[in-house]
Design an enzyme around this catalytic site. Sequence first.
Site, PDB file in Angstrom:
ATOM      1  N   LYS A 120      82.488 -75.460  -1.278  1.00 30.71           N
ATOM      2  CA  LYS A 120      83.608 -75.788  -1.997  1.00 30.71           C
ATOM      3  C   LYS A 120      83.802 -76.876  -2.607  1.00 30.71           C
ATOM      4  O   LYS A 120      83.887 -75.931  -3.670  1.00 30.71           O
ATOM      5  CB  LYS A 120      84.487 -75.667  -0.674  1.00 30.71           C
ATOM      6  CG  LYS A 120      84.554 -74.639  -0.239  1.00 30.71           C
ATOM      7  CD  LYS A 120      85.322 -74.696   2.101  1.00 30.71           C
ATOM      8  CE  LYS A 120      84.134 -74.308   2.601  1.00 30.71           C
ATOM      9  NZ  LYS A 120      82.993 -75.327   3.144  1.00 30.71           N
ATOM     10  N   SER A 135      94.230 -93.497 -32.917  1.00 31.86           N
ATOM     11  CA  SER A 135      93.127 -94.569 -32.223  1.00 31.86           C
ATOM     12  C   SER A 135      94.470 -95.607 -32.357  1.00 31.86           C
ATOM     13  O   SER A 135      94.748 -96.079 -33.277  1.00 31.86           O
ATOM     14  CB  SER A 135      92.068 -94.447 -32.991  1.00 31.86           C
ATOM     15  OG  SER A 135      92.010 -96.149 -32.976  1.00 31.86           O
ATOM     16  N   TYR A 158      74.011 -69.922   9.192  1.00 28.65           N
ATOM     17  CA  TYR A 158      74.902 -70.655   8.300  1.00 28.65           C
ATOM     18  C   TYR A 158      74.209 -71.999   9.296  1.00 28.65           C
ATOM     19  O   TYR A 158      73.672 -72.522   9.874  1.00 28.65           O
ATOM     20  CB  TYR A 158      76.033 -70.774   9.603  1.00 28.65           C
ATOM     21  CG  TYR A 158      76.850 -71.967   9.131  1.00 28.65           C
ATOM     22  CD1 TYR A 158      77.806 -71.923   7.867  1.00 28.65           C
ATOM     23  CD2 TYR A 158      77.068 -73.042   9.517  1.00 28.65           C
ATOM     24  CE1 TYR A 158      78.592 -72.811   7.650  1.00 28.65           C
ATOM     25  CE2 TYR A 158      78.249 -73.984   8.961  1.00 28.65           C
ATOM     26  CZ  TYR A 158      78.870 -73.893   8.308  1.00 28.65           C
ATOM     27  OH  TYR A 158      78.981 -75.293   7.557  1.00 28.65           O
ATOM     28  N   THR A 205      74.720 -70.598 -40.892  1.00 27.58           N
ATOM     29  CA  THR A 205      72.762 -70.492 -40.405  1.00 27.58           C
ATOM     30  C   THR A 205      72.498 -71.786 -40.451  1.00 27.58           C
ATOM     31  O   THR A 205      72.810 -72.563 -41.286  1.00 27.58           O
ATOM     32  CB  THR A 205      71.929 -69.331 -40.908  1.00 27.58           C
ATOM     33  OG1 THR A 205      72.034 -69.559 -41.885  1.00 27.58           O
ATOM     34  CG2 THR A 205      72.988 -68.038 -40.554  1.00 27.58           C
ATOM     35  N   HIS A 206      72.478 -72.369 -39.770  1.00 26.37           N
ATOM     36  CA  HIS A 206      71.359 -73.967 -39.340  1.00 26.37           C
ATOM     37  C   HIS A 206      72.523 -74.509 -39.877  1.00 26.37           C
ATOM     38  O   HIS A 206      72.173 -75.696 -40.165  1.00 26.37           O
ATOM     39  CB  HIS A 206      70.244 -73.478 -40.435  1.00 26.37           C
ATOM     40  CG  HIS A 206      69.056 -72.512 -39.940  1.00 26.37           C
ATOM     41  ND1 HIS A 206      68.234 -73.400 -39.570  1.00 26.37           N
ATOM     42  CD2 HIS A 206      69.405 -71.354 -40.855  1.00 26.37           C
ATOM     43  CE1 HIS A 206      67.395 -72.253 -39.199  1.00 26.37           C
ATOM     44  NE2 HIS A 206      68.088 -71.500 -40.094  1.00 26.37           N
ATOM     45  N   ASN A 230      82.296 -69.363  11.592  1.00 26.33           N
ATOM     46  CA  ASN A 230      80.985 -69.359  10.489  1.00 26.33           C
ATOM     47  C   ASN A 230      81.552 -67.817   9.250  1.00 26.33           C
ATOM     48  O   ASN A 230      81.703 -67.819   8.081  1.00 26.33           O
ATOM     49  CB  ASN A 230      79.749 -69.033  10.837  1.00 26.33           C
ATOM     50  CG  ASN A 230      79.375 -70.028  11.337  1.00 26.33           C
ATOM     51  OD1 ASN A 230      79.548 -71.257  11.598  1.00 26.33           O
ATOM     52  ND2 ASN A 230      78.240 -69.887  12.429  1.00 26.33           N
ATOM     53  N   SER A 272      85.161 -81.898   6.747  1.00 21.70           N
ATOM     54  CA  SER A 272      86.362 -81.173   5.473  1.00 21.70           C
ATOM     55  C   SER A 272      87.086 -81.326   4.979  1.00 21.70           C
ATOM     56  O   SER A 272      87.631 -80.598   3.829  1.00 21.70           O
ATOM     57  CB  SER A 272      84.957 -79.596   5.635  1.00 21.70           C
ATOM     58  OG  SER A 272      85.470 -78.955   6.231  1.00 21.70           O
ATOM     59  N   ASN A 302      92.178 -87.746 -33.240  1.00 15.29           N
ATOM     60  CA  ASN A 302      91.358 -87.337 -32.455  1.00 15.29           C
ATOM     61  C   ASN A 302      90.808 -85.715 -31.853  1.00 15.29           C
ATOM     62  O   ASN A 302      92.310 -86.358 -31.596  1.00 15.29           O
ATOM     63  CB  ASN A 302      90.261 -88.651 -31.455  1.00 15.29           C
ATOM     64  CG  ASN A 302      89.814 -90.117 -32.965  1.00 15.29           C
ATOM     65  OD1 ASN A 302      89.881 -90.147 -33.398  1.00 15.29           O
ATOM     66  ND2 ASN A 302      90.478 -91.009 -31.782  1.00 15.29           N
ATOM     67  N   GLU A 342      87.155 -82.633 -27.498  1.00 16.84           N
ATOM     68  CA  GLU A 342      85.614 -83.087 -26.891  1.00 16.84           C
ATOM     69  C   GLU A 342      85.822 -82.727 -25.260  1.00 16.84           C
ATOM     70  O   GLU A 342      84.634 -82.978 -24.709  1.00 16.84           O
ATOM     71  CB  GLU A 342      86.119 -84.389 -27.564  1.00 16.84           C
ATOM     72  CG  GLU A 342      85.447 -85.388 -29.074  1.00 16.84           C
ATOM     73  CD  GLU A 342      86.115 -86.255 -29.211  1.00 16.84           C
ATOM     74  OE1 GLU A 342      84.835 -86.827 -30.053  1.00 16.84           O
ATOM     75  OE2 GLU A 342      86.834 -86.533 -29.173  1.00 16.84           O
ATOM     76  N   GLN A 375      78.966 -76.611   4.614  1.00 20.75           N
ATOM     77  CA  GLN A 375      80.454 -77.122   3.998  1.00 20.75           C
ATOM     78  C   GLN A 375      80.808 -77.438   2.551  1.00 20.75           C
ATOM     79  O   GLN A 375      81.320 -77.635   2.093  1.00 20.75           O
ATOM     80  CB  GLN A 375      80.512 -77.798   5.111  1.00 20.75           C
ATOM     81  CG  GLN A 375      82.108 -78.274   4.998  1.00 20.75           C
ATOM     82  CD  GLN A 375      82.104 -79.518   6.561  1.00 20.75           C
ATOM     83  OE1 GLN A 375      82.279 -79.325   7.243  1.00 20.75           O
ATOM     84  NE2 GLN A 375      81.728 -80.452   6.515  1.00 20.75           N
ATOM     85  N   LYS A 412      93.749 -92.698 -37.703  1.00 24.79           N
ATOM     86  CA  LYS A 412      92.787 -91.726 -36.967  1.00 24.79           C
ATOM     87  C   LYS A 412      93.494 -90.312 -36.315  1.00 24.79           C
ATOM     88  O   LYS A 412      94.577 -90.459 -35.562  1.00 24.79           O
ATOM     89  CB  LYS A 412      91.514 -91.699 -35.706  1.00 24.79           C
ATOM     90  CG  LYS A 412      90.715 -92.816 -36.637  1.00 24.79           C
ATOM     91  CD  LYS A 412      89.772 -91.915 -36.783  1.00 24.79           C
ATOM     92  CE  LYS A 412      88.632 -91.729 -35.878  1.00 24.79           C
ATOM     93  NZ  LYS A 412      88.255 -92.454 -35.099  1.00 24.79           N
TER      94      LYS A 412
HETATM   95  N1  ARG Z   1      84.020 -76.795   8.293  1.00 29.56           N
HETATM   96  C1  ARG Z   1      82.582 -75.706   8.031  1.00 29.56           C
HETATM   97  C2  ARG Z   1      82.139 -75.414   6.289  1.00 29.56           C
HETATM   98  O1  ARG Z   1      83.243 -75.901   5.881  1.00 29.56           O
HETATM   99  C3  ARG Z   1      83.366 -74.554   8.378  1.00 29.56           C
HETATM  100  C4  ARG Z   1      82.189 -73.764   9.090  1.00 29.56           C
HETATM  101  C5  ARG Z   1      81.790 -74.301  10.096  1.00 29.56           C
HETATM  102  N2  ARG Z   1      81.044 -74.370  11.283  1.00 29.56           N
HETATM  103  C6  ARG Z   1      80.076 -74.547  12.137  1.00 29.56           C
HETATM  104  N3  ARG Z   1      79.527 -74.161  13.029  1.00 29.56           N
HETATM  105  N4  ARG Z   1      79.629 -76.090  12.073  1.00 29.56           N
HETATM  106  O2  ARG Z   1      81.614 -74.567   6.346  1.00 29.56           O
END
Ligand code: ARG
Length: 456
Positions: free
Chosen positions: A322, A274, A314, A152-153, A107, A20, A282, A287, A319, A280
């Site tokens: 994120k 454009s 966990y 409205t509408h 964790n 990660s 735009n 958008e 992972q 144009k």
């Molecule tokens: N890189 C892991 C995550 O983002 C960290 C936690 C990993 N924990 C484990 N027991 N493998 O979740």
Amino acid sequence: MWGGRFAAGPASVMREINASIPFDKRLWKQDIAGSKAHVAMLAARNIVEGEDAQAITEGLNRIAAEYEADGVPVDLDLEDIHMVTESRLAELIGPVAGRLHTARSRNDQVATDFRLWVRDAIDEVEAGLAALQRALVARADDHADAVMPGFTHLQSAQPVTLGHHLMAYYEMVRRDRSRFADARARLNECPLGAAALAGTGFPTDRHMTAAALGFAKPTDNSLDSVSDRDFALDYLMAATQASLHLSRLAEEFIIWASQPFGFVKLPDAYSTGSSIMPQKRNPDAAELVRGHAGRIMGCMTALCVTMKGLPLAYSKDMQDDKPPVFEAHDLLGLSIAAMTGMVETVTFRTDRMRALAESGFATATDLADWLVREANIPFREAHHITGRAVAAAEAAGVPLDQLPLDTLKDIDARIDDRVYSVLTVDASVASRKSHGGTAPDQVRARIAQAREELGS
Ligand code: ARG
């Protein structure tokens, strides 16, 4: 890291799917802060000797300076930000680095880092939304009595003021901010010290680490601490709602900038030309704000689906929490900045808005209301009479306030010349003084309050 148990190293695809670090390097500041708070607590509780804790802290400070200067090195073998930092610490200070991971696990470490990161993200969004509100209020104040058609509408319905229309978005953004504030208050409990899932046998002080990291308190259940990501979902849900509001404003600017409307001229700075049609202009930024709302919602959906089937505690699926949060945050930041810039600099064509408000029989309701008020006619009947007046005006090609009195009297003899005082668009908006109504006095009063809310 687990070499004691394993004889062979990971397959290269394992290394790749497992890592990660390419994205969680964004947590480095939070990771260092969490580790410093943890080691200070370990020393205070005599779990790690003061000298060792000091070496660890100094090493962490040095690593922070390195990351700041050169970025975080991406080494897939080291898997994630926690391991990259720990292994660098070992290079810098030797085996004593290994004492840092006493009474914690990745964790609770990642749960803490990520909460800290989301907390900072919320603060950034809040500041951005406040700037957008200030821009809306400033433009609303300029145009508190500029009449435009209210729809409205998407059909011309009743005249409103541009100030009132812009302040509608102020209210939406105010609620968006309160959703982020709620999310912030809820996430502000510290999971650090929950360890892998069950807590720890070391005599830790979780209140101390919580306080050091600016959390209100430690979390109260170790399993929950390492296994929920509702704080990230709270963020994504608030971000989704905010992006929906931004998208609607963007959509209005797109429609308003289109030639048949001609309500706004979008600034050069937020438009593109454009390559083949020289005339144009735009509305690309608007958008893209509209488009980004879809992606932000997708991020929210992605994390919902990641979480929905996970047993406690966990699992590595987590992972994947994120990337969607990072992506949504980046998209939302751009969207807020783009809409703020557009609101600040767009040219409103208030003459055009007024002309369209006057041409769409938008004061028909005012005529019906007058018949109720002045001639004591039930509203349903007044509605019918007004419908005939609109048809007559349409046939004559004039606005309602230019229908001759004779024509109106032919439709209903109870109409007299006092009716003209309610048929102009200005009279119409001025009359709507109910709380939250579009009357310029009402709008100005709300603008004054809004300025107080914004502390400006
Ligand atoms: N890189 C892991 C995550 O983002 C960290 C936690 C990993 N924990 C484990 N027991 N493998 O979740």
